[in-house]
Design an enzyme around this catalytic site. Structure first.
Site, short mmCIF file in Angstrom:
data_model
loop_
_atom_site.label_atom_id
_atom_site.label_comp_id
_atom_site.label_asym_id
_atom_site.label_seq_id
_atom_site.Cartn_x
_atom_site.Cartn_y
_atom_site.Cartn_z
N HIS A 483 4.25 52.86 -2.49
CA HIS A 483 3.04 53.61 -2.82
C HIS A 483 3.36 54.98 -3.41
O HIS A 483 2.47 55.65 -3.94
CB HIS A 483 2.18 53.77 -1.56
CG HIS A 483 0.70 53.77 -1.83
ND1 HIS A 483 0.18 53.91 -3.10
CD2 HIS A 483 -0.37 53.65 -1.00
CE1 HIS A 483 -1.14 53.87 -3.04
NE2 HIS A 483 -1.50 53.71 -1.78
N ASP A 487 0.16 52.98 -7.54
CA ASP A 487 -1.15 53.19 -6.93
C ASP A 487 -1.78 51.85 -6.54
O ASP A 487 -1.37 50.79 -7.04
CB ASP A 487 -2.08 53.92 -7.90
CG ASP A 487 -1.62 55.35 -8.17
OD1 ASP A 487 -1.02 55.95 -7.26
OD2 ASP A 487 -1.86 55.85 -9.29
#
Length: 512
Positions: A483, A487
């Site tokens: 992450h 995204d």
């Protein structure tokens, strides 16, 4: 005639090294493949063997010098070892006892060292797992002598010549360094006791131990670059573990010590809970292999380093299965390989990675490295543990080429024949837990990659299609991603594109 000694290839992205130690001096005689010097890079320590037998006539790069790949290190005058030392004047030549074997030429009598081969980029040591031959046994040239196990692959060591294995220096379970000596051989047929009786295992161990200095010996001089860096960083010698010959500290050892957290800050591992005596008698304690230790360490590092998250979707496999069933016989006849599911998934992932390049990128310090290629890692389970061979430039391959490459890598993985090159450079990974019956899982990233796709078991389930309930072959897909780079929108988009390509394989042909 002289032979040049040059800097060998140092590994991917490594362009220079420091000359740490010379084991020979000008005027010394050297044999072919005898170690001349040790080079030190930021990643590994490289020993440079002699390319020819003769006399070291000149050292061009001294200890502490920085040298580039293929730079000149030294000169060797060939033939320096050919002549036998002449007896002193007036010294009578002793008559050989009658019961001894006839004298042999230097080429027959000269011992041959069995050395640890190059183990691969960033791999500096290995464990001797198995000896296939014992001291005193005859061997043929290229016959396998022993097997070494590193934290990534198993390496078989062949006999460099035909002859007799006279001495084993590194027993099973011993840790050896790249370029270290494993055993000694005699050339030609098996020698009789009059020529030289092979040493017993106990004698070989004694010799090996006597040649191995203690870790803390004061007469072992550390590499000049390491001494300088320790002084600059105010590190004591006791805080650094040397990986060079005889425990010598190299620059890379200092850098490793600086990057590691202080031991005082590390959380101690929880001790094992007490076990009842009757239970302990039924337990078996087995030391983890180096491969299993590395798998455990890297998986934990992935969890500790990456901001790992997993998103899920499901795919209707009807389209792929119908297309596969229609063309599998023709495909096998033309290409000589079966049409499986992995080529469809590989193609679908390559297609999706072009649209969402973040999933194919990696973090390097404070930079993001975007890769304009797809080196697809295919996770393979073996009896020794999980390995991930890489299909390089998979985005440029046809279905047939992908299937052939995966098949070849699978055979090498099963037989323990994968090389370091086969497992380096992956940019994305596919893991198929469905072959073991897994219905759903959350795969763990393969650092430094930022994405891994998990395939699962195909299972018929009732689905609503055009307002009607129908039975369809369904598979759950899982994408684990970092992450920090990817995204949520990008991860979901990637998985949707894979789903669309698999449910309508014609999209792959039309690049849609």
């Amino acid at each position: 005639m002289s032979t040049e000694v040059r800097v060998p290839t140092l590994g991917e992205s490594v362009t220079e090294a420091t000359v740490a130690t010379w084991f020979k001096q000008p005027g010394d005689s050297v044999a072919v493949d005898e170690m001349l010097c040790e080079l030190e890079t930021d990643k590994v320590t490289v020993e440079v063997p002699s390319p020819a037998a003769g006399t070291l006539s000149e050292i061009v790069a001294g200890e502490g010098d920085t040298v580039g790949v293929d730079a000149l290190l030294a000169q060797i005058a060939e033939g320096g070892e050919a002549a036998e030392p002449k007896p002193e004047s007036g010294e009578a030549k002793a008559e050989a006892p009658k019961d001894e074997a006839p004298a042999k030429s230097d080429g027959d009598d000269a011992p041959v060292d069995v050395m640890v081969p190059t183990l691969g980029e960033s791999v500096t040591e290995a464990t001797v797992s198995t000896w296939f031959k014992k001291a005193g046994e005859s061997v043929e040239a290229d016959e396998m002598l022993c097997e070494l196990e590193t934290d990534k692959v198993s390496v078989e060591v062949p006999a460099p010549t035909a002859g007799t294995l006279t001495e084993i220096l590194a027993e099973e379970g011993a840790t050896v360094e790249a370029g270290g000596k494993l055993a000694v051989m005699s050339r030609g047929a098996a020698h009789s006791e009059s020529v030289g009786t092979p040493k017993t295992t106990m004698e070989a161990n004694t010799d090996a131990q006597s040649q191995t200095p203690d870790k803390g010996r004061s007469d072992v001089e550390d590499a000049p670059s390491a001494q300088k860096l320790m002084a600059e960083k105010n590190l004591s010698r006791d805080e650094v573990t040397g990986s060079g010959r005889d425990g010598r500290v190299m620059k890379g050892d200092v850098l490793k010590a600086l990057s590691e957290p202080k031991k005082e800050a590390e959380a101690p591992s929880a001790p094992r809970a007490p076990v009842a005596a009757e239970d302990e008698a039924l337990e078996e304690r087995v030391k983890m292999t180096r491969l299993r230790q590395t798998i455990a360490r890297r998986l934990k590092e992935a969890q500790n380093t990456a901001a790992m998250l997993t998103t899920y979707n499901e795919v209707d496999m009807t389209g792929v299965m119908e297309l596969r069933n229609e063309y599998k016989d023709l495909f096998l006849k033309k290409h000589g390989v079966k049409l499986g599911f992995m080529s469809f998934f590989t193609k679908a992932c390559c297609h999706a990675l072009k649209e969402v390049p973040d999933v194919n990128a990696e973090i390097d310090g404070d930079h993001v490295v975007y890769k304009n290629y797809v080196h697809m890692g295919i996770a393979v389970g073996t009896p020794n543990g999980l390995v991930v061979p890489v299909v390089r430039n998979a985005d440029d391959m046809s279905f047939a080429t992908i299937e052939k490459t995966i098949s070849e890598l699978g055979v090498k993985a099963r037989d323990g024949k994968l090389s370091m090159a086969d497992m380096q450079g992956g940019s994305f990974t596919i893991s198929n837990g469905g072959v073991y019956g897994s219905l759903m899982s959350s795969p763990i990233l393969n650092p430094p990659q930022s994405g891994i796709l998990g395939m699962h078991k195909i299972q018929e389930r009732p689905m609503v299609v055009n307002g009607e309930i129908v039975i369809r072959p369904m598979m759950y897909l899982a994408l684990s991603y970092d992450h920090r780079i990817v995204d949520g929108k990008g991860a979901v988009t990637f998985l949707v594109r894979v789903k669309e390509a698999l449910e309508d394989p014609r999209r792959l042909l039309m690049d849609l």
